[in-house]
Write a protein that holds these residues in place. Sequence first.
Motif, PDB file in Angstrom:
ATOM      1  N   ALA A  51       0.828  -1.212   0.000  1.00  0.00           N
ATOM      2  CA  ALA A  51       0.000   0.000   0.000  1.00  0.00           C
ATOM      3  C   ALA A  51       0.857   1.255   0.000  1.00  0.00           C
ATOM      4  CB  ALA A  51      -0.920  -0.021   1.228  1.00  0.00           C
ATOM      5  N   ILE A  52       1.933   1.244   0.807  1.00  0.00           N
ATOM      6  CA  ILE A  52       2.831   2.411   0.840  1.00  0.00           C
ATOM      7  C   ILE A  52       3.480   2.620  -0.511  1.00  0.00           C
ATOM      8  CG2 ILE A  52       4.959   3.286   1.871  1.00  0.00           C
ATOM      9  CD1 ILE A  52       4.179   1.854   4.457  1.00  0.00           C
ATOM     10  N   SER A  53       3.936   1.515  -1.125  1.00  0.00           N
ATOM     11  CA  SER A  53       4.588   1.627  -2.432  1.00  0.00           C
ATOM     12  C   SER A  53       3.612   2.151  -3.492  1.00  0.00           C
ATOM     13  CB  SER A  53       5.138   0.258  -2.835  1.00  0.00           C
ATOM     14  OG  SER A  53       5.722   0.316  -4.109  1.00  0.00           O
ATOM     15  N   HIS A  54       2.372   1.639  -3.454  1.00  0.00           N
ATOM     16  CA  HIS A  54       1.375   2.104  -4.429  1.00  0.00           C
ATOM     17  C   HIS A  54       1.042   3.575  -4.210  1.00  0.00           C
ATOM     18  CE1 HIS A  54      -1.881   1.856  -7.282  1.00  0.00           C
ATOM     19  NE2 HIS A  54      -2.767   2.280  -6.342  1.00  0.00           N
ATOM     20  N   ALA A  55       0.902   3.986  -2.942  1.00  0.00           N
ATOM     21  CA  ALA A  55       0.602   5.390  -2.648  1.00  0.00           C
ATOM     22  C   ALA A  55       1.739   6.298  -3.096  1.00  0.00           C
ATOM     23  CB  ALA A  55       0.335   5.562  -1.149  1.00  0.00           C
ATOM     24  N   ALA A  56       2.965   5.864  -2.899  1.00  0.00           N
ATOM     25  CA  ALA A  56       4.104   6.683  -3.326  1.00  0.00           C
ATOM     26  C   ALA A  56       4.140   6.820  -4.837  1.00  0.00           C
ATOM     27  CB  ALA A  56       5.399   6.043  -2.817  1.00  0.00           C
ATOM     28  N   SER A  57       3.766   5.765  -5.548  1.00  0.00           N
ATOM     29  CA  SER A  57       3.734   5.845  -7.018  1.00  0.00           C
ATOM     30  C   SER A  57       2.680   6.826  -7.486  1.00  0.00           C
ATOM     31  CB  SER A  57       3.452   4.455  -7.601  1.00  0.00           C
ATOM     32  OG  SER A  57       4.462   3.543  -7.234  1.00  0.00           O
ATOM     33  N   PRO A 102      11.428  19.244  -6.834  1.00  0.00           N
ATOM     34  CA  PRO A 102      12.554  18.328  -6.583  1.00  0.00           C
ATOM     35  C   PRO A 102      12.614  17.807  -5.143  1.00  0.00           C
ATOM     36  CG  PRO A 102      13.273  20.245  -7.819  1.00  0.00           C
ATOM     37  CD  PRO A 102      11.857  20.532  -7.393  1.00  0.00           C
ATOM     38  N   THR A 103      12.308  18.651  -4.182  1.00  0.00           N
ATOM     39  CA  THR A 103      12.388  18.228  -2.776  1.00  0.00           C
ATOM     40  C   THR A 103      11.404  17.111  -2.475  1.00  0.00           C
ATOM     41  OG1 THR A 103      13.054  20.477  -2.149  1.00  0.00           O
ATOM     42  CG2 THR A 103      12.241  19.011  -0.395  1.00  0.00           C
ATOM     43  N   GLN A 104      10.179  17.290  -2.961  1.00  0.00           N
ATOM     44  CA  GLN A 104       9.172  16.259  -2.724  1.00  0.00           C
ATOM     45  C   GLN A 104       9.508  14.970  -3.473  1.00  0.00           C
ATOM     46  OE1 GLN A 104       5.582  18.278  -3.945  1.00  0.00           O
ATOM     47  NE2 GLN A 104       5.272  19.249  -1.922  1.00  0.00           N
ATOM     48  N   SER A 105      10.081  15.108  -4.668  1.00  0.00           N
ATOM     49  CA  SER A 105      10.495  13.909  -5.419  1.00  0.00           C
ATOM     50  C   SER A 105      11.592  13.146  -4.671  1.00  0.00           C
ATOM     51  CB  SER A 105      10.998  14.304  -6.811  1.00  0.00           C
ATOM     52  OG  SER A 105       9.971  14.913  -7.553  1.00  0.00           O
ATOM     53  N   ARG A 106      12.498  13.907  -4.065  1.00  0.00           N
ATOM     54  CA  ARG A 106      13.575  13.254  -3.311  1.00  0.00           C
ATOM     55  C   ARG A 106      13.028  12.520  -2.095  1.00  0.00           C
ATOM     56  NH1 ARG A 106      16.765  15.080   0.737  1.00  0.00           N
ATOM     57  NH2 ARG A 106      15.942  17.195   0.529  1.00  0.00           N
ATOM     58  N   LEU A 107      12.037  13.127  -1.428  1.00  0.00           N
ATOM     59  CA  LEU A 107      11.437  12.457  -0.274  1.00  0.00           C
ATOM     60  C   LEU A 107      10.696  11.190  -0.688  1.00  0.00           C
ATOM     61  CD1 LEU A 107      10.073  15.547   1.713  1.00  0.00           C
ATOM     62  CD2 LEU A 107      12.083  14.173   2.234  1.00  0.00           C
ATOM     63  N   LEU A 108      10.007  11.245  -1.824  1.00  0.00           N
ATOM     64  CA  LEU A 108       9.323  10.038  -2.298  1.00  0.00           C
ATOM     65  C   LEU A 108      10.312   8.952  -2.694  1.00  0.00           C
ATOM     66  CD1 LEU A 108       6.375  11.469  -4.427  1.00  0.00           C
ATOM     67  CD2 LEU A 108       6.244  10.214  -2.272  1.00  0.00           C
ATOM     68  N   LYS A 109      11.459   9.376  -3.219  1.00  0.00           N
ATOM     69  CA  LYS A 109      12.484   8.384  -3.568  1.00  0.00           C
ATOM     70  C   LYS A 109      13.015   7.687  -2.311  1.00  0.00           C
ATOM     71  CE  LYS A 109      16.769   7.805  -6.166  1.00  0.00           C
ATOM     72  NZ  LYS A 109      17.394   6.936  -5.147  1.00  0.00           N
ATOM     73  N   ILE A 110      13.176   8.451  -1.246  1.00  0.00           N
ATOM     74  CA  ILE A 110      13.619   7.842   0.021  1.00  0.00           C
ATOM     75  C   ILE A 110      12.600   6.816   0.504  1.00  0.00           C
ATOM     76  CG2 ILE A 110      14.089   8.312   2.455  1.00  0.00           C
ATOM     77  CD1 ILE A 110      15.250  11.011   1.602  1.00  0.00           C
ATOM     78  N   VAL A 111      11.305   7.181   0.397  1.00  0.00           N
ATOM     79  CA  VAL A 111      10.247   6.244   0.799  1.00  0.00           C
ATOM     80  C   VAL A 111      10.307   4.995  -0.056  1.00  0.00           C
ATOM     81  CG1 VAL A 111       7.753   5.893   0.927  1.00  0.00           C
ATOM     82  CG2 VAL A 111       8.751   8.050   1.708  1.00  0.00           C
ATOM     83  N   GLY A 112      10.458   5.171  -1.372  1.00  0.00           N
ATOM     84  CA  GLY A 112      10.491   4.017  -2.264  1.00  0.00           C
ATOM     85  C   GLY A 112      11.688   3.118  -2.012  1.00  0.00           C
ATOM     86  N   ASP A 113      12.885   3.714  -1.773  1.00  0.00           N
ATOM     87  CA  ASP A 113      14.082   2.916  -1.514  1.00  0.00           C
ATOM     88  C   ASP A 113      13.938   2.102  -0.237  1.00  0.00           C
ATOM     89  OD1 ASP A 113      15.207   3.913  -3.787  1.00  0.00           O
ATOM     90  OD2 ASP A 113      16.427   5.434  -2.777  1.00  0.00           O
ATOM     91  N   ASN A 114      13.375   2.697   0.786  1.00  0.00           N
ATOM     92  CA  ASN A 114      13.217   1.967   2.045  1.00  0.00           C
ATOM     93  C   ASN A 114      12.147   0.887   1.938  1.00  0.00           C
ATOM     94  OD1 ASN A 114      14.859   3.163   4.515  1.00  0.00           O
ATOM     95  ND2 ASN A 114      14.332   4.873   3.164  1.00  0.00           N
ATOM     96  N   VAL A 115      11.124   1.124   1.110  1.00  0.00           N
ATOM     97  CA  VAL A 115      10.135   0.075   0.877  1.00  0.00           C
ATOM     98  C   VAL A 115      10.797  -1.124   0.195  1.00  0.00           C
ATOM     99  CG1 VAL A 115       8.100  -0.531  -0.478  1.00  0.00           C
ATOM    100  CG2 VAL A 115       8.112   1.573   0.874  1.00  0.00           C
ATOM    101  N   VAL A 116      11.640  -0.843  -0.801  1.00  0.00           N
ATOM    102  CA  VAL A 116      12.352  -1.917  -1.494  1.00  0.00           C
ATOM    103  C   VAL A 116      13.262  -2.672  -0.535  1.00  0.00           C
ATOM    104  CG1 VAL A 116      14.040  -2.444  -3.283  1.00  0.00           C
ATOM    105  CG2 VAL A 116      12.203  -0.800  -3.732  1.00  0.00           C
ATOM    106  N   ARG A 117      13.936  -1.910   0.344  1.00  0.00           N
ATOM    107  CA  ARG A 117      14.855  -2.551   1.299  1.00  0.00           C
ATOM    108  C   ARG A 117      14.091  -3.444   2.281  1.00  0.00           C
ATOM    109  NH1 ARG A 117      19.044   0.588   5.410  1.00  0.00           N
ATOM    110  NH2 ARG A 117      20.021  -1.306   6.258  1.00  0.00           N
TER     111      ARG A 117
END
Length: 562
Positions: free
Chosen positions: A358-364, A373-388
């Motif tokens: 659900a978190i990954s889908h919401a981030a997408s 750019p700032t918000q994109s970077r924060l979403l990338k952090i969320v996505g990387d940690n979801v993958v991890r």
Amino acid sequence: MRPMTAKETRETFWRTLQTFCVTRIVIAIVLLVYIGFNAINDVNAVELVDNWDVFIAYVGVAIGFALLAVYLQKRFMVQLLAQLLIDIAAISMLYIVSGGARSGLAILYLFPLAGAAILAPLVLALFFVSIVTLILLAESGYQVLHSIVDASPSRAGLYGAAFFAAIYVINRLAAKLIKQEDLAARRGRDLQVQEAINRLVIAAMDDGILVVGRDGEVFAGNPAVERMLGLSVAYEKAHYRLTDIPSLMPIADAFFNWAKDSAETPSEDASIFVMIKPGDDIAAMQGHSVVRDGRRELVAHLKLRFANVQTAGLTEDRTVIFLQDVTEIENQAQQLKLASMGRLTASIAHEVRNPLSAISHAASLLKEDIVEPTQSRLLKIVGDNVVRLNRMIEDILKLSRKAHTHHEPLSLAPFLVELMNEFREGHAVAPGMITLSIRDEHQVRFDPLHLREVVVNLLSNALRYASGRDGSIRILALSPKVSRLELHVQDDGPAITPEVRSHLFEPFYTTSSKGTGLGLYVARELCLNNGAMLDYEYRMDMSSDGQDEPSGRFVITFAVSN
């Protein structure tokens, strides 16, 4: 001193009687020489010459007594009494014909009387002294009655008194020595019984006991340690050191480290865990067959405890190493751990993966509407940690996959060739970077999916630290013995330090910021689940200049399929 019966006669008494007999022979020969010398130089010694045959017979009797004491060790007191009577009779005859006290031969009585004091009870010894004293006094009285010049009854009395005193002292000293011998014999028997009990107890112990010297010389060991280490130990005789056998190096390192630490800070009950892999190097070292248990594990996990042997006056250092095989305990713990992990992973799959999805889908969805750019970077952090987190869950889920024991033997060579081709394509690896050295006949019993996950994990680690040159990653299969196969995965990067190696297979331990710390832990657990072992080992390799140098590599140890 109490009388001795035939059954109670000690070996020491027979040896003393034999010495007594040899001394009698020597004295008899000296008497013969004395008689012959007097016959030549003293014309008044005709009485001695007339008794020449008597003294020759005495020498023969002395030799006969010696032979009886050696070859017929029966009726000790009968032999002793017979010898004493013959001695006193022979010396009395010589004493009388030589002129009595003025001849000075009364001192010869001390020989049989001393023998009686040592070998006979005090009463019997004093009885013989009394007989000798009466003989001396009778001979002196005879001289006085016949008005012989130089007759001296007082001299005979002094001889008798001196003999009484000397025999009493000798008898008491002999009795004291006999008591000390009794005590030493009892202590010796007690020690023999205790040693026999100790050997039985030590032989029946499940824990191994190894006695080593200061430099690691192996002096003794019980059957349990021979089964654990696959070696034989000669009692109280060092044939080799721990450092002479490569497979015992973990024990040697632990021993020397403990010796160094205990010298600086003495400690008690310190336990050390090591893993050893007994191989053919032991048989080659000892030059004979190896003690081997048919159910011996590929790798033995041992708990070591050290204790110094402390004895007053001990000139050589000895250390006892207590070894406990915790492999079976770990196997049971492994089964419990897998059962618990199965329940845990089922819970994780339902409770964690769905929220992560659900978190990954919401981030997408948010990513489609965000342009800053700032918000994109924060979403990338969320996505990387979801993958991890998802990768961590996948690693944990792998532990619950049971190995199938009914599968067919796996041919290792074609399996690794196919896996390497897939790995090169998936990770864009240069064709010559990974080299494979394996024979076609190698077969193992290992779940193919599990083995794929283990080898891919090791190759991924090697790819992270290798230089990238041709041959910088090597996969090598070795067979140190008929029933064992090792698969080495090695790269040309820096070796892992011993400090890091001690924590290498702990869960969630990692030296990389991008790792989860579960890869090697999962790889080892999968190997254990398939009856194999994964470890990081230091081996000697030949460098470019022809010198041997240590290098590290991951080693999977298989039980070869029959």
